[in-house]
Design a protein around this motif. Structure first.
Motif, PDB file in Angstrom:
ATOM      1  N   ASP A  54       0.812  -1.152   0.049  1.00  0.00           N
ATOM      2  CA  ASP A  54      -0.127   0.048   0.065  1.00  0.00           C
ATOM      3  C   ASP A  54       0.948   1.174  -0.069  1.00  0.00           C
ATOM      4  O   ASP A  54       2.087   1.165   0.140  1.00  0.00           O
ATOM      5  CB  ASP A  54      -0.977  -0.041   1.154  1.00  0.00           C
ATOM      6  N   THR A  79      -3.153  -5.668  -2.866  1.00  0.00           N
ATOM      7  CA  THR A  79      -2.928  -4.275  -3.207  1.00  0.00           C
ATOM      8  C   THR A  79      -4.480  -3.830  -3.284  1.00  0.00           C
ATOM      9  O   THR A  79      -5.199  -4.794  -3.444  1.00  0.00           O
ATOM     10  CB  THR A  79      -2.235  -3.960  -4.339  1.00  0.00           C
ATOM     11  N   ASP A  80      -4.691  -2.607  -3.409  1.00  0.00           N
ATOM     12  CA  ASP A  80      -5.799  -1.978  -3.568  1.00  0.00           C
ATOM     13  C   ASP A  80      -6.400  -1.907  -5.118  1.00  0.00           C
ATOM     14  O   ASP A  80      -5.350  -2.505  -5.868  1.00  0.00           O
ATOM     15  CB  ASP A  80      -6.038  -0.662  -2.956  1.00  0.00           C
TER      16      ASP A  80
END
Length: 330
Positions: free
Chosen positions: A141, A235-236
């Motif tokens: 992140d 991850t986003d």
């Protein structure tokens, strides 16, 4: 563990009580013989007369009557608000006109004093997970952080004076010119192992696909040096993590890529929580006089986090879950 024949165990109490009741010893003599007070000797002798050997067992310290206990109706109202609104003791107390400590005692009594495993928005139970070995999953992140001007910001000069040091603009010449120089932001890129919570962080000038991919390659090499073979990355849905260079870097290393659901940052909660700790204990822990000073303090803090700082959820520092990690005893 206390010895069974010690003076204040069940066996010691029974011997002392029998000396007083059956052998007719004076209370003072029995108290001196067993090294207790006269009142203590009398109490156990009286229990022996009433209940025999069964009276030597410890009793609960809970009172027989609690005249000042919260009424049952009030307890039900507290529980109802807790379940339906998922509020903490302070908010419930404000709504019902009670003391927060009273509300907390009721929640503890009914074992509903923790909201850690419940989503406050939906009321659903949060499914917590942890991979069984290092490298099973690595959270990645980015945290955006405003730079500190030379001379320090509002934490040194106060809000009124420090506002001129804001990230919007800063004077760079004399008072006659209106030109401004933007301080900009620092971008904290972090890769954190799910099992051990071992963290690798770099401060970079942006969050583009090129920067993010280059960071990941360095992070992967760092984990490999610690003996951790990465299998998955979470991850986003940021643009840099959906780019072609990022996908190619993971595919080349044989690492599968997982992304969180949109608007669900709690899925990547371990690295989110790490960033909160990072801000509290490093970025905002003391008033820095410049951005250079703050950045210079990061490696030392990160080493302490990985090797020495106790992590509540794993019962020790992250290094305790990684074998043969260099620098563990420094």
């Amino acid at each position: 563990m206390c010895h069974r024949n010690a003076p204040l165990t069940e066996t010691g109490r029974l011997r002392r009580a029998r000396c007083v009741v059956e052998d007719r010893w004076p209370l003072r003599r029995a108290a001196e013989r067993f090294q207790v007070s006269v009142g203590c000797a009398k109490r156990w002798a009286d229990r022996y007369r009433c209940h025999g050997e069964a009276g030597m067992v410890d009793r609960s310290s809970r009172p027989h009557h609690s005249p000042r206990r919260v009424p049952t109706r009030t307890e039900r109202r507290i529980i109802k608000v807790r379940v339906l609104r998922r509020w903490g003791p302070a908010r419930i107390a404000g709504l019902l006109g009670l003391n927060p400590s009273t509300v907390h005692q009721v929640l503890v009594r009914y074992r509903i004093n923790r909201l850690a495993h419940m989503d406050r928005a939906t009321g659903r139970v949060i499914r917590r997970y942890e991979y069984n070995e290092p490298g099973g999953l690595v959270h990645v992140d980015i945290k955006k952080l405003g730079n500190i001007p030379d001379g320090g910001g509002h934490k040194i000069h106060g809000r009124a004076t420090g506002s001129r040091h804001s990230t919007r603009s800063q004077p760079i010449a004399n008072n006659s010119t209106s030109s401004r120089a933007k301080l900009g932001y620092a971008y904290l890129h972090t890769a954190l192992d799910d099992h051990s919570r071992l963290a690798y962080t770099e401060i970079l000038p942006g969050e583009t696909k090129t920067i993010a991919t280059a960071f990941w390659k360095r992070a992967q090499a760092w984990f490999a040096a610690a003996g951790i073979e990465i299998q998955r990355v979470l991850t986003d849905n940021g643009a840099c993590y959906r780019s072609r260079p990022w996908k190619e870097a993971l595919n080349k290393a044989g690492i599968s890529h997982k992304r969180t659901r949109p608007y669900r940052p709690q899925t990547n909660g371990k690295v989110e929580r790490f960033h909160r700790t990072l801000l509290d204990e490093w970025a905002y822990a003391q008033p820095y006089s410049s951005e250079t000073q703050r950045r210079a303090a990061l490696p030392s803090w990160l080493h302490d986090y990985n090797h020495h700082r106790h992590h509540t959820s794993i019962g020790g520092p992250p290094a305790s879950r990684v074998s043969n990690l260099s620098g563990q005893y420094n």
